[in-house]
Design a protein around this motif. Structure first.
Motif, PDB file in Angstrom:
ATOM      1  N   TRP A 181       0.837  -1.201   0.000  1.00 28.96           N
ATOM      2  CA  TRP A 181       0.000   0.000   0.000  1.00 28.96           C
ATOM      3  C   TRP A 181       0.877   1.258   0.000  1.00 28.96           C
ATOM      4  O   TRP A 181       0.622   2.198  -0.754  1.00 28.96           O
ATOM      5  N   CYS A 196       0.899   4.092  -2.902  1.00 29.72           N
ATOM      6  CA  CYS A 196       0.566   5.500  -2.631  1.00 29.72           C
ATOM      7  C   CYS A 196       1.744   6.443  -2.829  1.00 29.72           C
ATOM      8  O   CYS A 196       1.585   7.546  -3.353  1.00 29.72           O
ATOM      9  N   TRP A 197       2.918   6.025  -2.371  1.00 30.93           N
ATOM     10  CA  TRP A 197       4.071   6.921  -2.351  1.00 30.93           C
ATOM     11  C   TRP A 197       4.858   6.941  -3.651  1.00 30.93           C
ATOM     12  O   TRP A 197       5.506   7.936  -3.956  1.00 30.93           O
TER      13      TRP A 197
END
Length: 178
Positions: free
Chosen positions: A156, A160-161
């Motif tokens: 995750w 996201c990053w």
């Protein structure tokens, strides 16, 4: 673009024509000032999180529960504290860097180095969060599911990053935008 019409790379890795293509009419110094302000805002978010986590991790060693950790969990804890310390150093590094070179008229280079330190700090924060979560789940659940949960959370974070911003960046370049 320079007065001679050539397109030299600016310190952030874009060519001078690209710097003007974003609709801004700014000098390299003005661009560096703007980029510095953007970077400082980004650092504030990551810096606060890593400092709170680091402080919490440091306090754990003085609890009675800490003495009951297995050798493996103690090792994971030590690795996590060292990673948090390194992340803190990298994310505070741009501030010290700026302070030491302030007034030397090298803001574009300062932005480049501060950006690199920030990215390293983000990678170290990723490792810190992952190992901290792994330790907490090992200690609290004593369950073989812990590594799988950590892997899911790590995925995750990566999505996201890194994956999402890189995907958007790639789409933007394909459409002629930045």
């Amino acid at each position: 673009m320079s007065s001679s019409g050539d397109a030299r790379p600016d310190p952030v890795g874009h060519d001078a024509r690209d710097a003007r293509d974003d609709g801004r009419d700014e000098s390299p110094e003005e661009r560096a000032d703007r980029q510095w302000q953007d970077l400082v805002q980004e650092i504030r978010v990551a810096q606060t999180g890593v400092q709170i986590l680091f402080g919490f991790l440091l306090s754990v060693a003085f609890t009675t529960e800490f003495r009951r950790l297995s050798q493996t969990d103690t090792t994971i804890y030590i690795v996590t504290v060292v990673l948090a310390s390194l992340a803190t150093g990298a994310l505070i590094g741009p501030v010290a860097f700026h302070r030491l070179v302030w007034g030397r008229r090298i803001k574009p280079e300062t932005v480049v180095w501060a950006s690199r330190l920030t990215f390293i700090g983000i990678l170290l924060l990723l490792a810190t969060l992952t190992t901290a979560l792994f330790l907490v789940l090992r200690v609290t659940t004593h369950n073989a599911l812990a590594p799988w949960l950590v892997a899911g959370v790590l995925l995750w974070y990566l999505l996201c990053w890194f994956a999402l911003p890189l995907w958007v960046r790639g789409r933007g370049r394909g459409a002629g935008r930045r």
